[in-house]
Design a protein around this motif. Structure first.
Motif, PDB file in Angstrom:
ATOM      1  N   LEU A  27       0.821  -1.286  -0.055  1.00 20.75           N
ATOM      2  CA  LEU A  27       0.202   0.002  -0.089  1.00 20.75           C
ATOM      3  C   LEU A  27       0.965   1.126   0.044  1.00 20.75           C
ATOM      4  O   LEU A  27       1.991   1.163   0.346  1.00 20.75           O
ATOM      5  N   SER A  46       2.802   1.623   8.008  1.00 23.89           N
ATOM      6  CA  SER A  46       1.862   0.499   8.632  1.00 23.89           C
ATOM      7  C   SER A  46       2.428  -0.867   8.981  1.00 23.89           C
ATOM      8  O   SER A  46       3.727  -1.112   8.552  1.00 23.89           O
ATOM      9  N   GLY A  92       0.542  -6.269  11.882  1.00 20.27           N
ATOM     10  CA  GLY A  92      -0.702  -6.527  12.859  1.00 20.27           C
ATOM     11  C   GLY A  92      -1.813  -5.536  12.240  1.00 20.27           C
ATOM     12  O   GLY A  92      -3.099  -5.893  12.208  1.00 20.27           O
ATOM     13  N   ASN A 106      -2.235  -4.443   9.237  1.00 19.55           N
ATOM     14  CA  ASN A 106      -2.586  -4.810   7.717  1.00 19.55           C
ATOM     15  C   ASN A 106      -3.630  -6.179   7.966  1.00 19.55           C
ATOM     16  O   ASN A 106      -4.496  -6.286   7.387  1.00 19.55           O
ATOM     17  N   GLY A 127      -5.818  -4.318   1.688  1.00 21.99           N
ATOM     18  CA  GLY A 127      -5.979  -4.493   0.200  1.00 21.99           C
ATOM     19  C   GLY A 127      -4.660  -3.958  -0.282  1.00 21.99           C
ATOM     20  O   GLY A 127      -3.604  -4.544  -0.112  1.00 21.99           O
ATOM     21  N   GLY A 128      -4.986  -2.906  -1.084  1.00 17.77           N
ATOM     22  CA  GLY A 128      -3.722  -2.375  -1.689  1.00 17.77           C
ATOM     23  C   GLY A 128      -3.735  -2.463  -3.191  1.00 17.77           C
ATOM     24  O   GLY A 128      -4.628  -2.916  -3.685  1.00 17.77           O
ATOM     25  N   GLY A 155      -9.172  -5.168  15.600  1.00 17.92           N
ATOM     26  CA  GLY A 155      -8.795  -5.148  16.950  1.00 17.92           C
ATOM     27  C   GLY A 155      -9.839  -5.113  17.949  1.00 17.92           C
ATOM     28  O   GLY A 155      -9.506  -4.750  19.110  1.00 17.92           O
ATOM     29  N   GLY A 202      -9.304  -8.840  20.356  1.00 16.85           N
ATOM     30  CA  GLY A 202      -8.143  -8.948  20.990  1.00 16.85           C
ATOM     31  C   GLY A 202      -6.928  -8.414  20.219  1.00 16.85           C
ATOM     32  O   GLY A 202      -7.119  -7.644  19.182  1.00 16.85           O
ATOM     33  N   SER A 243      -3.034  10.068  -2.310  1.00 15.10           N
ATOM     34  CA  SER A 243      -3.538  10.274  -0.740  1.00 15.10           C
ATOM     35  C   SER A 243      -2.707  11.710  -0.059  1.00 15.10           C
ATOM     36  O   SER A 243      -3.410  12.354   0.310  1.00 15.10           O
TER      37      SER A 243
END
Ligand code: FAD
Length: 464
Positions: free
Chosen positions: A134, A140, A143, A145, A151-152, A202, A205, A330
């Motif tokens: 990405l 990033s 975890g 991701n 995706g990306g 998340g 957990g 972006s």
């Protein structure tokens, strides 16, 4: 809830000195992601180094009843990692090591705080390839991701992050450590629970370790950029290429996006004249014949009027620059405080979907300037609404939220997803019902309460 002092004292016993930050600057930095819709208000930022420390923190949270926000690289675009309500943030920043490499399995076990790009580079050092990629890969974490099922740009060939996860170690919201699937390809021993944590944002957990499958390194990647006269020409180009060549990427963006990127990045325009739309195509060409085939398809697209002009990369450097046209979007749009919408529908519906969305936005918000881009080869469109200069930020976001009702009505009409890859987090939870039935949401809430009896892990994300 235990007192703040009691909680911090206990956390210091678990983590030791210098592993807890409470200064205002740190609370602001680690309390948020890339969204700007909510103010971060965390109580403290915690930096565990082991799965067992994470477990002890979660057990303490259950005992003293405080809420936790898991935090990765904080590049999320749905406020999933934002601690807006006095949560304690668990940052995985200090858990970023390779644990072991299994060459015969083409698999690596890493701590979940490993930066995506570091994992890509580690794989290359082993002459292997980690295909999740990405524009945020430099920040990033794996975890993050996994938790967003990121995706990306390579999904058309390699699929989402889920495809590359062979196992997870997690600490559930109840404070149990589960080792899920242990890296195996085949495992027919009941529910594949790792898949609940993939894309779970998340809420069930914390992921502390991941077993990641790697692939062979692609050979001789070629990049093409085409100028396209109208949106309706994009899908025929995709079909023509897919009929002959396995693509590794098929992205699109419109002329407004191109202008914004040009102004921001000072890149040279790729084509002699501006075009209404652009597609960026990438494929492996290990044999000359594939390149010849691509040129034939290009010529046939020109003859049929699907393509106005095109360029093919002549060097790795030029390929990188063509990719920047897409990857810098972006960052280039950021000064316009865009309201980001990330939807997907079946590729077959995309033409009609885009027409419907443009129509309702023009009708209800004629002052909005919109940009389209995205991973269109996967049916994933990014719609960015740019803030008009005369509107203040809060008023603009309020108007966008209102506009989303019309946009998501259309997503629902086409059986689409209100988030294709960024996740629901807090920004889209009010709209979850446009993509998930009431019954599904009830089941999701029950699943959460199984893993997190006291509802302390990332509360208020995906749903209330
Ligand atoms: C420039 C830019 C381009 C982007 N392009 C794409 C793109 O092409 N495709 C795409 O899918 N996304 C894209 N994103 C969004 C973002 O990068 C992804 O969602 C990414 O996967 C988030 O990872 P992160 O580590 O930053 O997670 P964070 O933002 O820190 O967190 C995301 C979510 O995961 C949870 N989480 C994080 N770590 C853990 C963990 N160890 N255990 C449990 N939960 C955890 C958080 O609580 C939160 O809910 C882009 C973002 C930016 C800024």
């Amino acid at each position: 809830m235990g007192s703040y002092v009691e909680i911090i004292e206990n956390l210091t016993l678990i983590l030791g000195e210098n592993r807890i930050k409470t200064d205002l600057e740190s609370l602001k930095i680690w309390g948020c992601d890339r969204t700007r819709h909510f103010d971060p208000k965390p109580q403290a930022i915690l930096f565990p180094q082991t799965t067992e420390q994470v477990q002890q923190i979660v057990r303490l949270a259950n005992q003293l009843k405080f809420a936790i926000t898991p935090s990765g690289g904080r590049t999320g675009l749905s406020a999933g990692a934002v601690a807006a309500n006095g949560e304690f943030v668990i940052s995985l920043d200090k858990m970023n090591q390779v644990i072991s490499f299994f060459p015969a399995d083409r698999m690596v076990r890493v701590q979940a705080g490993m930066i995506t790009e570091d994992l890509q580079n580690y794989a290359l050092q082993q002459n292997l390839f980690f295909p999740v990629d990405l524009a945020a890969s430099g920040s990033s974490q794996i975890g993050g991701n996994i938790s967003t099922n990121a995706g990306g740009i390579k999904v058309i060939r390699y699929g989402m992050t889920r495809n590359w996860v062979l196992g997870l170690t997690v600490v559930t919201g109840n404070g149990d450590i589960l080792r899920l699937n242990k890296g195996m390809v085949k495992n027919a021993t009941g529910y594949a629970m790792q898949h609940l944590f993939i894309g779970g944002e998340g809420t069930l957990g914390l992921i502390t370790e991941a077993d990641i499958r790697l692939d062979r390194v692609p050979k001789n990647l070629q990049v093409l950029v085409f100028g396209v006269p109208e949106f309706a020409a994009i899908m025929p180009i995709l079909s023509k290429f897919q009929a002959e060549i396995d693509l590794t990427a098929f992205e699109f963006f419109d002329q407004r996006v191109m202008e914004i990127v040009m102004a921001h990045s000072q890149l040279q325009p790729p084509l002699a004249a501006p075009c209404p739309y652009y597609v960026l195509i990438e494929f492996e060409a290990p044999y000359e014949i594939i390149l010849e085939k691509a040129m034939q398809i290009f010529e046939s697209c020109m003859e049929q009027g699907f393509v106005l002009d095109g360029v093919i990369s002549q060097s790795i450097e030029q390929a990188k620059n063509l990719w920047r046209l897409r990857e810098d979007i972006s960052e280039s749009c950021a000064p316009y405080l865009p309201y980001k919408v990330d939807v997907s529908v079946l590729i077959s519906y995309i033409d009609d979907f885009i027409k419907d969305v443009e129509k309702v936005l023009k009708q209800h918000h004629p002052e909005f300037k919109i940009c389209w881009f995205g991973h269109i080869g996967d049916g994933n469109l990014h719609l960015n609404i740019l803030k008009p200069q005369n509107l203040d930020k809060d008023e603009f976001y309020a108007q966008c939220k209102h506009a989303m009702r019309y946009v998501f009505d259309i997503v629902e009409k086409y059986d689409g997803a209100i988030s294709a890859e960024h996740g629901i987090g807090m920004t889209k939870k009010a709209y979850l019902g446009y993509s998930r039935s009431d019954e599904e949401i009830v089941y999701m809430k029950r699943i959460k309460s199984i893993f997190d009896h006291n509802l302390l892990i990332n509360p208020g994300k995906i749903f209330d």
